[in-house]
Design a protein around this motif. Sequence first.
Motif, PDB file in Angstrom:
ATOM      1  N   ARG A   1      31.249  13.183 -38.979  1.00 18.42           N
ATOM      2  CA  ARG A   1      30.792  12.884 -37.615  1.00 18.42           C
ATOM      3  C   ARG A   1      31.495  13.764 -36.582  1.00 18.42           C
ATOM      4  O   ARG A   1      31.613  13.398 -35.410  1.00 18.42           O
ATOM      5  CB  ARG A   1      30.921  11.385 -37.317  1.00 18.42           C
ATOM      6  CG  ARG A   1      29.908  10.612 -38.148  1.00 18.42           C
ATOM      7  CD  ARG A   1      29.917   9.119 -37.929  1.00 18.42           C
ATOM      8  NE  ARG A   1      28.928   8.512 -38.830  1.00 18.42           N
ATOM      9  CZ  ARG A   1      28.817   7.207 -39.049  1.00 18.42           C
ATOM     10  NH1 ARG A   1      29.641   6.371 -38.430  1.00 18.42           N
ATOM     11  NH2 ARG A   1      27.895   6.749 -39.879  1.00 18.42           N
TER      12      ARG A   1
ATOM     13  N   GLU B   1      27.492  13.194 -33.092  1.00 17.70           N
ATOM     14  CA  GLU B   1      28.792  13.683 -33.533  1.00 17.70           C
ATOM     15  C   GLU B   1      29.684  14.050 -32.341  1.00 17.70           C
ATOM     16  O   GLU B   1      29.186  14.423 -31.280  1.00 17.70           O
ATOM     17  CB  GLU B   1      28.617  14.950 -34.393  1.00 17.70           C
ATOM     18  CG  GLU B   1      27.631  14.822 -35.551  1.00 17.70           C
ATOM     19  CD  GLU B   1      26.177  15.083 -35.160  1.00 17.70           C
ATOM     20  OE1 GLU B   1      25.875  15.207 -33.950  1.00 17.70           O
ATOM     21  OE2 GLU B   1      25.341  15.150 -36.077  1.00 17.70           O
TER      22      GLU B   1
ATOM     23  N   ASN C   1      24.395   8.227 -42.023  1.00 14.24           N
ATOM     24  CA  ASN C   1      24.279   9.660 -41.726  1.00 14.24           C
ATOM     25  C   ASN C   1      22.977  10.237 -42.278  1.00 14.24           C
ATOM     26  O   ASN C   1      22.273  10.993 -41.593  1.00 14.24           O
ATOM     27  CB  ASN C   1      25.466  10.423 -42.321  1.00 14.24           C
ATOM     28  CG  ASN C   1      26.768  10.156 -41.579  1.00 14.24           C
ATOM     29  OD1 ASN C   1      26.780   9.511 -40.545  1.00 14.24           O
ATOM     30  ND2 ASN C   1      27.862  10.658 -42.126  1.00 14.24           N
TER      31      ASN C   1
END
Length: 337
Positions: free
Chosen positions: A246, A278, A330
Amino acid sequence: MIRVGVNGYGTIGKRVADAVAAQPDMELVGVTKASPDYGVEAAARRGYDLYAAVEDRTDAFAAAGVDLTGALDDLLDAVDVVVDCAPSGVGERNAPVYEAHDTPVVFQGGEDAAVAETSFNARGRFEAARGADSVRVVSCNTTALSRLLAPLDETYGVEKARVTLVRRGGDPSETDRGPINDIVPDPATVPSHHGPDVNEILPDVPVDTAALKAPVTGMHTHSVNVTLETDPDSAAVRDLLADESRIFLVPEGAGIDGAGALKEYAADAGRPRSDLWENCVWEESISVSGRDLYLFQNVHQEADVVPENVDAVRAVASDVDAAESVALTNETLGVGL
Ligand code: NAD
């Protein structure tokens, strides 16, 4: 399937709703609105069932010709977890309603830490939230600092972190925010509340923060100095941060010179709402002098907490572990530029 409701379909709530709807192990049961404004149309386009956040305002929805599935009480009866995305401070006022329905809740970072059993960041406090009745996903700035400081502390040890946060004056839709012609210490006292909030996630990392507000809406910018316990070279720090799923290292030489270009990059990458989930660490800013590390990072305040909310729901309502949850979130969202 974890049945999830989102109470408060605003800047954070609409993003959390989309992220929850994208998860294979979650069902978005519905979202609430406090008034029948343009957000109603956004929810309808996505096929989300709409509930009234405040029961005695249901007439306003009827007058605007908006069909409701029910009110907040009905939503709470139908879900395993509610994500409270109401304005700062309103979450705390909603807490007794969640308790009365025995519905576990994920609060946001605008609430005081005391609102929940534990504060949450997937990089630091996943297991602490396991099965909790209430957790608080920390604010956008605290999320970004936790993601950055956790790997630095694990790998090199953090002796002391000092961070100056240049915060956006308001979100793009907030026409009443400012400043419009100044850069204002906010708060003027040092340290700001952000450092203590990081310690809700990383209690053993010494961190002082000072904060300003600037006339921009796109992103926050952090100027970071970390005194480490060992003295790595900047390439090793770069590699460490590049391995964090991230954290996005803004590539040197890509011509991305600020938040505007970063948002354009996100839009070109097909990101919904140009969202950057991110931390955006400027690769060429990573500099080590002795044990002192310096870098700049940008934080998309509307977006970075969104994957954390998804993970918080899993921590509360499943036995999936942190690594598995982060990987699934993700993958489904497309985190990782
Ligand atoms: P917002 O004002 O954009 O959205 C809040 C929504 O809640 C609005 O749609 C509002 O109509 C609705 N609402 C009003 N009263 C309500 C009630 N009684 N019950 C339920 N909903 C109600 O706010 P936001 O920016 O999405 O912030 C939500 C939370 O997320 C706050 O705690 C904030 O501090 C936190 N947060 C915001 C940001 C950001 O940059 N916007 C970043 C991280 C965390």
